[in-house]
Scaffold this motif. Structure first.
Motif, PDB file in Angstrom:
ATOM      1  N   LEU A   1       0.847  -1.195   0.000  1.00 44.90           N
ATOM      2  CA  LEU A   1       0.000   0.000   0.000  1.00 44.90           C
ATOM      3  C   LEU A   1       0.878   1.238   0.000  1.00 44.90           C
ATOM      4  O   LEU A   1       1.843   1.323   0.763  1.00 44.90           O
ATOM      5  CB  LEU A   1      -0.902   0.018   1.238  1.00 44.90           C
ATOM      6  CG  LEU A   1      -1.702   1.302   1.504  1.00 44.90           C
ATOM      7  CD1 LEU A   1      -2.716   1.547   0.393  1.00 44.90           C
ATOM      8  CD2 LEU A   1      -2.410   1.232   2.856  1.00 44.90           C
ATOM      9  N   THR A   2       0.558   2.183  -0.871  1.00 44.10           N
ATOM     10  CA  THR A   2       1.230   3.478  -0.893  1.00 44.10           C
ATOM     11  C   THR A   2       0.193   4.561  -0.642  1.00 44.10           C
ATOM     12  O   THR A   2      -0.870   4.568  -1.265  1.00 44.10           O
ATOM     13  CB  THR A   2       1.918   3.728  -2.249  1.00 44.10           C
ATOM     14  OG1 THR A   2       2.974   2.788  -2.408  1.00 44.10           O
ATOM     15  CG2 THR A   2       2.490   5.122  -2.328  1.00 44.10           C
ATOM     16  N   VAL A   3       0.505   5.464   0.289  1.00 39.33           N
ATOM     17  CA  VAL A   3      -0.376   6.596   0.576  1.00 39.33           C
ATOM     18  C   VAL A   3       0.361   7.862   0.147  1.00 39.33           C
ATOM     19  O   VAL A   3       1.453   8.156   0.638  1.00 39.33           O
ATOM     20  CB  VAL A   3      -0.739   6.675   2.074  1.00 39.33           C
ATOM     21  CG1 VAL A   3      -1.749   7.806   2.303  1.00 39.33           C
ATOM     22  CG2 VAL A   3      -1.301   5.342   2.557  1.00 39.33           C
TER      23      VAL A   3
ATOM     24  N   ILE B   1      -2.893   2.231  -4.328  1.00 37.10           N
ATOM     25  CA  ILE B   1      -2.540   3.620  -4.047  1.00 37.10           C
ATOM     26  C   ILE B   1      -3.755   4.363  -3.512  1.00 37.10           C
ATOM     27  O   ILE B   1      -4.811   4.416  -4.157  1.00 37.10           O
ATOM     28  CB  ILE B   1      -2.017   4.333  -5.311  1.00 37.10           C
ATOM     29  CG1 ILE B   1      -0.710   3.684  -5.776  1.00 37.10           C
ATOM     30  CG2 ILE B   1      -1.808   5.820  -5.045  1.00 37.10           C
ATOM     31  CD1 ILE B   1      -0.179   4.227  -7.069  1.00 37.10           C
ATOM     32  N   ILE B   2      -3.584   4.931  -2.330  1.00 38.40           N
ATOM     33  CA  ILE B   2      -4.601   5.783  -1.722  1.00 38.40           C
ATOM     34  C   ILE B   2      -4.052   7.197  -1.670  1.00 38.40           C
ATOM     35  O   ILE B   2      -2.904   7.412  -1.264  1.00 38.40           O
ATOM     36  CB  ILE B   2      -4.965   5.308  -0.307  1.00 38.40           C
ATOM     37  CG1 ILE B   2      -5.603   3.917  -0.360  1.00 38.40           C
ATOM     38  CG2 ILE B   2      -5.915   6.301   0.374  1.00 38.40           C
ATOM     39  CD1 ILE B   2      -5.941   3.340   1.009  1.00 38.40           C
ATOM     40  N   VAL B   3      -4.849   8.159  -2.090  1.00 39.20           N
ATOM     41  CA  VAL B   3      -4.451   9.563  -2.038  1.00 39.20           C
ATOM     42  C   VAL B   3      -5.089  10.224  -0.819  1.00 39.20           C
ATOM     43  O   VAL B   3      -6.284  10.054  -0.559  1.00 39.20           O
ATOM     44  CB  VAL B   3      -4.866  10.300  -3.327  1.00 39.20           C
ATOM     45  CG1 VAL B   3      -4.762  11.813  -3.150  1.00 39.20           C
ATOM     46  CG2 VAL B   3      -4.004   9.843  -4.491  1.00 39.20           C
TER      47      VAL B   3
ATOM     48  N   GLY C   1       1.560   9.952 -12.445  1.00 45.86           N
ATOM     49  CA  GLY C   1       1.227   8.585 -12.819  1.00 45.86           C
ATOM     50  C   GLY C   1      -0.115   8.536 -13.517  1.00 45.86           C
ATOM     51  O   GLY C   1      -1.003   9.354 -13.254  1.00 45.86           O
ATOM     52  N   VAL C   2      -0.283   7.567 -14.401  1.00 44.87           N
ATOM     53  CA  VAL C   2      -1.500   7.453 -15.214  1.00 44.87           C
ATOM     54  C   VAL C   2      -2.370   6.304 -14.716  1.00 44.87           C
ATOM     55  O   VAL C   2      -1.893   5.179 -14.558  1.00 44.87           O
ATOM     56  CB  VAL C   2      -1.135   7.228 -16.701  1.00 44.87           C
ATOM     57  CG1 VAL C   2      -2.381   6.981 -17.539  1.00 44.87           C
ATOM     58  CG2 VAL C   2      -0.343   8.410 -17.236  1.00 44.87           C
ATOM     59  N   GLY C   3      -3.644   6.591 -14.449  1.00 39.28           N
ATOM     60  CA  GLY C   3      -4.616   5.551 -14.103  1.00 39.28           C
ATOM     61  C   GLY C   3      -4.211   4.675 -12.938  1.00 39.28           C
ATOM     62  O   GLY C   3      -4.496   3.478 -12.944  1.00 39.28           O
ATOM     63  N   CYS C   4      -3.556   5.246 -11.935  1.00 41.98           N
ATOM     64  CA  CYS C   4      -2.964   4.422 -10.874  1.00 41.98           C
ATOM     65  C   CYS C   4      -3.663   4.527  -9.522  1.00 41.98           C
ATOM     66  O   CYS C   4      -3.463   3.680  -8.653  1.00 41.98           O
ATOM     67  CB  CYS C   4      -1.487   4.778 -10.714  1.00 41.98           C
ATOM     68  SG  CYS C   4      -1.201   6.519 -10.367  1.00 41.98           S
ATOM     69  N   VAL C   5      -4.465   5.550  -9.308  1.00 39.65           N
ATOM     70  CA  VAL C   5      -5.084   5.764  -7.995  1.00 39.65           C
ATOM     71  C   VAL C   5      -6.283   4.839  -7.815  1.00 39.65           C
ATOM     72  O   VAL C   5      -7.101   4.673  -8.728  1.00 39.65           O
ATOM     73  CB  VAL C   5      -5.511   7.240  -7.830  1.00 39.65           C
ATOM     74  CG1 VAL C   5      -6.256   7.442  -6.504  1.00 39.65           C
ATOM     75  CG2 VAL C   5      -4.305   8.161  -7.913  1.00 39.65           C
ATOM     76  N   ASN C   6      -6.388   4.233  -6.633  1.00 35.67           N
ATOM     77  CA  ASN C   6      -7.524   3.368  -6.321  1.00 35.67           C
ATOM     78  C   ASN C   6      -8.582   4.064  -5.470  1.00 35.67           C
ATOM     79  O   ASN C   6      -9.776   3.912  -5.709  1.00 35.67           O
ATOM     80  CB  ASN C   6      -7.048   2.120  -5.572  1.00 35.67           C
ATOM     81  CG  ASN C   6      -6.041   1.328  -6.362  1.00 35.67           C
ATOM     82  OD1 ASN C   6      -4.846   1.440  -6.153  1.00 35.67           O
ATOM     83  ND2 ASN C   6      -6.513   0.528  -7.311  1.00 35.67           N
TER      84      ASN C   6
END
Length: 218
Positions: free
Chosen positions: A99-101, A139-141, A164-169
């Protein structure tokens, strides 16, 4: 009532699961380490070569030699390890981070993220963000829903340089929890006391609202 940055971090801490390896970006994401539930054991990783970061130190605990990638002083948990940046990025690029925040300046309804540069303003560079968005499994923002001018940061398309392209969940803001789905932003939860209408007004991109939207529990 919207959340402050600590409320955002508390809500994101609910996404943590036992055994996760987690990278926390600069800004609001770093606060997540302060709110890990007692029953959850995770390992926080930092690009500068730390695995096993703990919460932020008290004044008495500050050690200037212990820092995260944003140069903030940190604590470490028992068993923490230190290594060079090459090893750290091998861990990231090898998709060993669960997980990346990250913080963001803008997120588009298709999951694009802009979080490193505003044209005309001096920046130190993209740092590890490019590797993280290209390699992370989830990926959570963490960000405010609008900027200081009141303009939406959840857009049809990003206007700033893309990280980044199309990467956020998922996105957790001071107003809502929102998932990126086919067709736009799907509203999952709203902040305590915040109405669906307020969230719609603050969201430039397409907001998908289905059924009753529960309040966040923070």
């Amino acid at each position: 009532m919207s959340l402050d940055k600590h409320g955002i971090a508390k809500r994101i801490s609910q996404e943590l699961e036992n055994g996760m390896y987690v990278n926390l970006g600069i800004g609001i994401p770093t606060l997540v380490a302060n709110y890990v539930p007692d029953e959850i054991n995770v390992e926080f990783q930092s690009e500068n070569g730390v695995l096993g970061m703990g919460r932020f130190p008290t004044e008495e605990e500050v050690d200037a030699d212990l820092i995260n990638a944003g140069k903030q002083t940190i604590t470490t948990k028992p068993g923490a390890v230190f290594f060079d940046s090459a090893t750290s990025f091998a861990m990231i690029r090898g998709q060993h981070v669960n997980l990346t925040v990250l913080g963001a300046m803008e997120v588009a309804e298709n999951g694009d993220i802009s979080n490193w540069k505003i044209p005309g303003k001096m920046v130190k560079g993209m740092g590890g963000a490019m590797d993280l968005v290209a390699s992370a499994k989830n990926i959570i923002v963490a960000m405010m829903h609008t900027n200081k001018r009141g303009d939406s940061k959840l857009l049809k398309a990003c206007t700033l340089p893309i990280t980044g392209v199309g990467c956020v969940n998922r996105i957790v803001t001071n107003l809502a929890v929102i998932d990126i789905v086919e067709g736009g932003f799907k509203l999952v939860e709203r902040a305590p006391g915040v109405s669906v209408e307020e969230i719609q007004e603050a969201t430039e991109g397409k907001l998908i609202v289905e059924g009753d939207i529960p309040e966040m529990k923070v």
